[in-house]
Design a protein around this motif. Sequence first.
Motif, PDB file in Angstrom:
ATOM      1  N   ALA A  55     -90.551  57.628 -54.621  1.00  0.00           N
ATOM      2  CA  ALA A  55     -89.781  58.860 -54.390  1.00  0.00           C
ATOM      3  C   ALA A  55     -88.390  58.500 -53.895  1.00  0.00           C
ATOM      4  CB  ALA A  55     -90.516  59.758 -53.401  1.00  0.00           C
ATOM      5  N   VAL A  56     -87.741  57.597 -54.619  1.00  0.00           N
ATOM      6  CA  VAL A  56     -86.343  57.242 -54.293  1.00  0.00           C
ATOM      7  C   VAL A  56     -85.448  57.770 -55.412  1.00  0.00           C
ATOM      8  CG1 VAL A  56     -86.980  55.184 -52.981  1.00  0.00           C
ATOM      9  CG2 VAL A  56     -86.494  54.976 -55.425  1.00  0.00           C
ATOM     10  N   LYS A  57     -84.157  57.768 -55.185  1.00  0.00           N
ATOM     11  CA  LYS A  57     -83.209  58.229 -56.203  1.00  0.00           C
ATOM     12  C   LYS A  57     -83.300  57.317 -57.430  1.00  0.00           C
ATOM     13  CE  LYS A  57     -80.408  61.325 -53.969  1.00  0.00           C
ATOM     14  NZ  LYS A  57     -81.460  62.257 -53.537  1.00  0.00           N
ATOM     15  N   PRO A  58     -83.048  57.869 -58.628  1.00  0.00           N
ATOM     16  CA  PRO A  58     -83.171  57.046 -59.845  1.00  0.00           C
ATOM     17  C   PRO A  58     -82.400  55.728 -59.749  1.00  0.00           C
ATOM     18  CG  PRO A  58     -82.831  59.331 -60.434  1.00  0.00           C
ATOM     19  CD  PRO A  58     -82.707  59.261 -58.938  1.00  0.00           C
ATOM     20  N   GLN A  59     -81.190  55.773 -59.184  1.00  0.00           N
ATOM     21  CA  GLN A  59     -80.389  54.543 -59.126  1.00  0.00           C
ATOM     22  C   GLN A  59     -80.943  53.527 -58.125  1.00  0.00           C
ATOM     23  OE1 GLN A  59     -79.399  57.629 -58.580  1.00  0.00           O
ATOM     24  NE2 GLN A  59     -78.046  57.844 -56.833  1.00  0.00           N
ATOM     25  N   GLN A  60     -81.917  53.963 -57.294  1.00  0.00           N
ATOM     26  CA  GLN A  60     -82.533  53.036 -56.324  1.00  0.00           C
ATOM     27  C   GLN A  60     -83.877  52.508 -56.836  1.00  0.00           C
ATOM     28  OE1 GLN A  60     -82.775  56.051 -53.280  1.00  0.00           O
ATOM     29  NE2 GLN A  60     -80.944  55.297 -52.220  1.00  0.00           N
ATOM     30  N   MET A  61     -84.320  53.040 -57.996  1.00  0.00           N
ATOM     31  CA  MET A  61     -85.669  52.742 -58.477  1.00  0.00           C
ATOM     32  C   MET A  61     -85.900  51.267 -58.795  1.00  0.00           C
ATOM     33  SD  MET A  61     -88.214  54.754 -58.658  1.00  0.00           S
ATOM     34  CE  MET A  61     -89.262  54.372 -60.042  1.00  0.00           C
ATOM     35  N   ARG A  62     -84.945  50.654 -59.504  1.00  0.00           N
ATOM     36  CA  ARG A  62     -85.162  49.269 -59.921  1.00  0.00           C
ATOM     37  C   ARG A  62     -85.386  48.366 -58.700  1.00  0.00           C
ATOM     38  NH1 ARG A  62     -82.730  45.310 -64.011  1.00  0.00           N
ATOM     39  NH2 ARG A  62     -81.685  47.071 -64.980  1.00  0.00           N
ATOM     40  N   GLU A  63     -84.496  48.510 -57.712  1.00  0.00           N
ATOM     41  CA  GLU A  63     -84.597  47.663 -56.525  1.00  0.00           C
ATOM     42  C   GLU A  63     -85.906  47.949 -55.764  1.00  0.00           C
ATOM     43  OE1 GLU A  63     -81.322  48.061 -53.798  1.00  0.00           O
ATOM     44  OE2 GLU A  63     -82.111  46.453 -52.526  1.00  0.00           O
ATOM     45  N   ALA A  64     -86.229  49.238 -55.620  1.00  0.00           N
ATOM     46  CA  ALA A  64     -87.444  49.604 -54.885  1.00  0.00           C
ATOM     47  C   ALA A  64     -88.687  49.035 -55.571  1.00  0.00           C
ATOM     48  CB  ALA A  64     -87.538  51.124 -54.771  1.00  0.00           C
ATOM     49  N   CYS A  65     -88.746  49.146 -56.911  1.00  0.00           N
ATOM     50  CA  CYS A  65     -89.903  48.617 -57.667  1.00  0.00           C
ATOM     51  C   CYS A  65     -90.005  47.110 -57.480  1.00  0.00           C
ATOM     52  CB  CYS A  65     -89.768  48.912 -59.157  1.00  0.00           C
ATOM     53  SG  CYS A  65     -90.026  50.617 -59.614  1.00  0.00           S
ATOM     54  N   GLN A  66     -88.852  46.448 -57.592  1.00  0.00           N
ATOM     55  CA  GLN A  66     -88.880  44.990 -57.514  1.00  0.00           C
ATOM     56  C   GLN A  66     -89.270  44.496 -56.120  1.00  0.00           C
ATOM     57  OE1 GLN A  66     -85.074  44.161 -59.336  1.00  0.00           O
ATOM     58  NE2 GLN A  66     -85.961  44.175 -61.390  1.00  0.00           N
ATOM     59  N   GLN A  67     -88.854  45.238 -55.091  1.00  0.00           N
ATOM     60  CA  GLN A  67     -89.227  44.851 -53.718  1.00  0.00           C
ATOM     61  C   GLN A  67     -90.743  45.007 -53.500  1.00  0.00           C
ATOM     62  OE1 GLN A  67     -86.739  47.575 -51.568  1.00  0.00           O
ATOM     63  NE2 GLN A  67     -85.089  46.075 -51.279  1.00  0.00           N
ATOM     64  N   CYS A  68     -91.310  46.043 -54.110  1.00  0.00           N
ATOM     65  CA  CYS A  68     -92.740  46.327 -53.892  1.00  0.00           C
ATOM     66  C   CYS A  68     -93.637  45.457 -54.760  1.00  0.00           C
ATOM     67  CB  CYS A  68     -93.045  47.795 -54.194  1.00  0.00           C
ATOM     68  SG  CYS A  68     -92.266  48.913 -53.030  1.00  0.00           S
ATOM     69  N   ARG A  69     -93.098  45.031 -55.876  1.00  0.00           N
ATOM     70  CA  ARG A  69     -93.874  44.333 -56.901  1.00  0.00           C
ATOM     71  C   ARG A  69     -94.840  43.260 -56.377  1.00  0.00           C
ATOM     72  NH1 ARG A  69     -91.981  43.004 -62.849  1.00  0.00           N
ATOM     73  NH2 ARG A  69     -93.749  41.729 -63.442  1.00  0.00           N
TER      74      ARG A  69
END
Length: 271
Positions: free
Chosen positions: A67-81
């Motif tokens: 539930a982050v802004k679209p432009q924050q999605m890539r970084e958030a996904c990669q951090q959680c991966r």
Amino acid sequence: MKIAFIGGGNMAQALIAGLLRDGIPATSIRVIEVDPDRLAMLRRQFAIDGSTEPDNNLRGTDATVFAVKPQQMREACQQCRPFLDSGFVLTIAAGIPAATVAAWSGREQVVRAMPNTPALVGAGITGISAAAGLAQDARDLAERIMHAAGEVVWFDDESMLDAVTAVSGSGPAYVFFFIEALQDAAEAMGMQPDQARRLSLATFLGAAQLARQSGEPVQLLRERVTSKGGTTAAALEKMRTSRLHESFVDAVFAALERSRELARAFGDSTK
Ligand SMILES: NC(=O)c1ccc[n+]([C@@H]2O[C@H](COP(=O)([O-])OP(=O)(O)OC[C@H]3O[C@@H](n4cnc5c(N)ncnc54)[C@H](OP(=O)(O)O)[C@@H]3O)[C@@H](O)[C@H]2O)c1
């Protein structure tokens, strides 16, 4: 059951509040929120646990809700991966295809949902789509999570979420636009702003409620309140000659086109 929220902003807050109301225990919900003050507020308000960055507590989750802004999605996904080892990913980020989220997060099972702002008061509607292979219990949990914010409508074809974005995602702004216009007219006729606001808001709410409760086509309801030669007929005739209906439909299609453009831009960023 374990549900993790990545991003604890407005939308996550609305969903968490709804899930708790729905009887999900606070101990089943965890939030990762970069802003420590916001995290502290969520902890206090909901008695849920969380951290400012992903860690081993993310392991074994049934659903990870981005539930982050679209432009924050890539970084958030990669951090959680590195910590995502189970369950499915539910993304509410506008415009980012499920395949892109799968590539970024490393989780194959992705559910994509498009809620709208009335979710903040529990009166939202969400279009939702999942890959055909998603297990029924995962579909049920995804629906339960989004139901926390209002109604849920499933779509088999993910590309229909662009239309959902154009219709109900952007839709509240169209309604605000028409409420604003009705208020302007009321004030131009001599009403006080407060009187204009109350009459306009109650008219939109009441008409929508009547349409929902009666279940009849809105066209029929409109015809029923339009007597020949009357005041409503005069207004509707003006709308007809200025092609308001056609302009409005065109406007919704412009939103669809923009949603597709954004999806294409994000769809290219699968690396
Ligand atoms: N609001 C709506 O009506 C609506 C409707 C449909 C869809 N959506 C979608 O819902 C999503 C969330 O919207 P929102 O209004 O809730 O946004 P928001 O209030 O900005 O919430 C996002 C939160 O996530 C935090 N964050 C950013 N990157 C992070 C990371 N890597 N790890 C953990 N937390 C992180 C942000 O912190 P910072 O502020 O410090 O960056 C912010 O507190 C968006 O993608 C939007 O497209 C919203």
